[in-house]
Design a protein around this motif. Structure first.
Motif, PDB file in Angstrom:
ATOM      1  N   ILE A   1       0.904  -1.201   0.042  1.00 46.31           N
ATOM      2  CA  ILE A   1       0.106  -0.030   0.109  1.00 46.31           C
ATOM      3  C   ILE A   1       0.971   1.280  -0.257  1.00 46.31           C
ATOM      4  O   ILE A   1       0.676   2.212  -0.745  1.00 46.31           O
ATOM      5  N   ALA A   2       1.944   1.293   0.790  1.00 39.88           N
ATOM      6  CA  ALA A   2       2.674   2.493   0.816  1.00 39.88           C
ATOM      7  C   ALA A   2       3.520   2.561  -0.214  1.00 39.88           C
ATOM      8  O   ALA A   2       3.536   3.771  -1.018  1.00 39.88           O
ATOM      9  N   SER A   3       4.285   1.607  -0.793  1.00 37.43           N
ATOM     10  CA  SER A   3       4.917   1.861  -2.250  1.00 37.43           C
ATOM     11  C   SER A   3       4.031   2.236  -3.265  1.00 37.43           C
ATOM     12  O   SER A   3       4.579   3.107  -4.277  1.00 37.43           O
ATOM     13  N   THR A   4       2.825   1.722  -3.402  1.00 36.65           N
ATOM     14  CA  THR A   4       2.114   2.283  -4.416  1.00 36.65           C
ATOM     15  C   THR A   4       1.588   3.621  -4.206  1.00 36.65           C
ATOM     16  O   THR A   4       1.576   4.199  -5.280  1.00 36.65           O
ATOM     17  N   ALA A   5       1.312   4.219  -3.041  1.00 38.14           N
ATOM     18  CA  ALA A   5       1.088   5.493  -2.944  1.00 38.14           C
ATOM     19  C   ALA A   5       2.096   6.506  -3.206  1.00 38.14           C
ATOM     20  O   ALA A   5       1.880   7.452  -3.670  1.00 38.14           O
ATOM     21  N   ILE A   6       3.313   5.927  -2.835  1.00 39.15           N
ATOM     22  CA  ILE A   6       4.452   6.687  -3.351  1.00 39.15           C
ATOM     23  C   ILE A   6       4.726   6.916  -4.645  1.00 39.15           C
ATOM     24  O   ILE A   6       5.072   7.872  -5.218  1.00 39.15           O
ATOM     25  N   LEU A   7       4.457   5.664  -5.530  1.00 37.97           N
ATOM     26  CA  LEU A   7       4.639   5.669  -6.827  1.00 37.97           C
ATOM     27  C   LEU A   7       3.523   6.646  -7.557  1.00 37.97           C
ATOM     28  O   LEU A   7       4.155   7.198  -8.676  1.00 37.97           O
ATOM     29  N   ILE A   8       2.387   6.426  -6.829  1.00 36.57           N
ATOM     30  CA  ILE A   8       1.241   7.234  -7.599  1.00 36.57           C
ATOM     31  C   ILE A   8       1.669   8.740  -7.387  1.00 36.57           C
ATOM     32  O   ILE A   8       1.544   9.543  -8.093  1.00 36.57           O
ATOM     33  N   SER A   9       2.116   9.057  -6.202  1.00 37.94           N
ATOM     34  CA  SER A   9       2.538  10.600  -5.714  1.00 37.94           C
ATOM     35  C   SER A   9       3.549  10.964  -6.898  1.00 37.94           C
ATOM     36  O   SER A   9       3.821  12.285  -7.187  1.00 37.94           O
ATOM     37  N   GLY A  10       4.841  10.158  -7.258  1.00 35.31           N
ATOM     38  CA  GLY A  10       5.611  10.499  -8.212  1.00 35.31           C
ATOM     39  C   GLY A  10       5.110  10.887  -9.681  1.00 35.31           C
ATOM     40  O   GLY A  10       5.568  11.774 -10.268  1.00 35.31           O
ATOM     41  N   PHE A  11       3.876   9.986  -9.972  1.00 39.47           N
ATOM     42  CA  PHE A  11       3.329  10.273 -11.127  1.00 39.47           C
ATOM     43  C   PHE A  11       2.796  11.676 -11.093  1.00 39.47           C
ATOM     44  O   PHE A  11       2.461  12.626 -12.043  1.00 39.47           O
ATOM     45  N   ILE A  12       1.934  12.099  -9.997  1.00 39.00           N
ATOM     46  CA  ILE A  12       1.332  13.302  -9.645  1.00 39.00           C
ATOM     47  C   ILE A  12       2.224  14.247  -9.944  1.00 39.00           C
ATOM     48  O   ILE A  12       1.826  15.548 -10.752  1.00 39.00           O
ATOM     49  N   PHE A  13       3.412  14.160  -9.109  1.00 38.81           N
ATOM     50  CA  PHE A  13       4.491  15.404  -9.046  1.00 38.81           C
ATOM     51  C   PHE A  13       4.819  15.591 -10.557  1.00 38.81           C
ATOM     52  O   PHE A  13       5.063  16.688 -11.007  1.00 38.81           O
ATOM     53  N   LEU A  14       5.097  14.715 -11.335  1.00 41.76           N
ATOM     54  CA  LEU A  14       5.522  14.677 -12.387  1.00 41.76           C
ATOM     55  C   LEU A  14       4.576  15.459 -13.414  1.00 41.76           C
ATOM     56  O   LEU A  14       5.001  16.193 -14.204  1.00 41.76           O
ATOM     57  N   TYR A  15       3.256  14.926 -13.323  1.00 42.66           N
ATOM     58  CA  TYR A  15       2.454  15.663 -14.124  1.00 42.66           C
ATOM     59  C   TYR A  15       2.238  16.993 -13.761  1.00 42.66           C
ATOM     60  O   TYR A  15       2.122  18.023 -14.707  1.00 42.66           O
ATOM     61  N   ILE A  16       2.328  17.497 -12.400  1.00 41.59           N
ATOM     62  CA  ILE A  16       2.354  18.952 -12.246  1.00 41.59           C
ATOM     63  C   ILE A  16       3.419  19.698 -12.689  1.00 41.59           C
ATOM     64  O   ILE A  16       3.510  20.793 -13.150  1.00 41.59           O
ATOM     65  N   ILE A  17       4.798  19.022 -12.743  1.00 39.50           N
ATOM     66  CA  ILE A  17       5.879  19.766 -13.276  1.00 39.50           C
ATOM     67  C   ILE A  17       5.680  20.202 -14.704  1.00 39.50           C
ATOM     68  O   ILE A  17       6.163  20.940 -15.235  1.00 39.50           O
ATOM     69  N   LEU A  18       5.153  18.983 -15.504  1.00 45.19           N
ATOM     70  CA  LEU A  18       4.903  19.323 -17.154  1.00 45.19           C
ATOM     71  C   LEU A  18       3.883  20.206 -17.314  1.00 45.19           C
ATOM     72  O   LEU A  18       3.988  20.794 -18.306  1.00 45.19           O
ATOM     73  N   ASP A  19       2.785  20.257 -16.463  1.00 46.18           N
ATOM     74  CA  ASP A  19       1.694  21.075 -16.743  1.00 46.18           C
ATOM     75  C   ASP A  19       1.782  22.623 -16.148  1.00 46.18           C
ATOM     76  O   ASP A  19       1.238  23.389 -16.996  1.00 46.18           O
ATOM     77  N   ASP A  20       2.589  22.712 -15.201  1.00 42.52           N
ATOM     78  CA  ASP A  20       2.776  24.024 -14.609  1.00 42.52           C
ATOM     79  C   ASP A  20       3.903  24.768 -15.384  1.00 42.52           C
ATOM     80  O   ASP A  20       4.822  24.797 -14.640  1.00 42.52           O
ATOM     81  N   LYS A  21       3.227  25.567 -16.380  1.00 44.96           N
ATOM     82  CA  LYS A  21       4.422  26.310 -17.069  1.00 44.96           C
ATOM     83  C   LYS A  21       4.970  27.662 -16.367  1.00 44.96           C
ATOM     84  O   LYS A  21       5.905  28.194 -16.731  1.00 44.96           O
ATOM     85  N   ASN A  22       4.323  27.921 -15.308  1.00 49.16           N
ATOM     86  CA  ASN A  22       4.339  29.285 -14.723  1.00 49.16           C
ATOM     87  C   ASN A  22       5.120  29.083 -13.326  1.00 49.16           C
ATOM     88  O   ASN A  22       5.460  29.932 -12.738  1.00 49.16           O
ATOM     89  N   LEU A  23       5.321  27.980 -13.181  1.00 54.39           N
ATOM     90  CA  LEU A  23       6.029  27.645 -11.642  1.00 54.39           C
ATOM     91  C   LEU A  23       5.079  28.316 -10.512  1.00 54.39           C
ATOM     92  O   LEU A  23       5.676  28.721  -9.594  1.00 54.39           O
ATOM     93  N   ASP A  24       3.704  28.016 -10.916  1.00 56.62           N
ATOM     94  CA  ASP A  24       2.867  28.547  -9.998  1.00 56.62           C
ATOM     95  C   ASP A  24       2.942  27.396  -8.428  1.00 56.62           C
ATOM     96  O   ASP A  24       2.583  28.144  -7.332  1.00 56.62           O
ATOM     97  N   THR A  25       3.606  26.243  -8.536  1.00 58.21           N
ATOM     98  CA  THR A  25       3.385  25.331  -7.492  1.00 58.21           C
ATOM     99  C   THR A  25       4.755  24.924  -7.039  1.00 58.21           C
ATOM    100  O   THR A  25       5.645  24.669  -7.960  1.00 58.21           O
TER     101      THR A  25
END
Length: 125
Positions: A96-120
């Protein structure tokens, strides 16, 4: 040597290499923060784009590392032969913990790719 001990020693060696990867990621993160600061103080768009590229690389590498731990957790979870109920419980929690960490990595990567203005603010943890 016992097969379980041999397997565990191999895992420890891989984990030692992962610690080296984390050291490199920490160095890249310091440099990335320097670029981010330069962008906000001097409005340097080159620093902004380099910052985004470095963070993208960091989180791609982290997803690969997290995937290794996820694979290991899945294997351990499904290898329940001769395990106590407590060991099975730990395997479930680790999965459960490793799955949550992996999902968080994908979420952070999505934010990095999508946030062009460095708002987050993004930081690996």
């Amino acid at each position: 040597m016992n097969n379980n001990i041999s397997k565990r020693l191999k895992q420890i060696n891989i984990e030692n290499n992962i610690w080296l990867i984390y050291i490199i990621i920490i160095g890249l993160s310091f440099y990335s923060n320097k670029l981010e600061k330069d962008y906000f103080i001097n409005k340097n768009n080159t620093s902004k784009e380099t910052y985004r590229e470095i963070n993208t690389i960091i989180f791609i590498v982290l997803i690969l590392v997290y995937s290794y731990f996820e694979k290991d957790a899945i294997e351990s979870f499904f290898n329940n032969i001769n395990k106590t109920n407590k060991q099975k419980e730990y395997d479930t929690l680790i999965l459960i913990a490793s799955t949550a960490i992996l999902i968080s990595g994908f979420i952070f990567l999505y934010i990095i790719l999508d946030d062009k203005n460095l708002d987050t603010e993004i930081a690996f943890n």
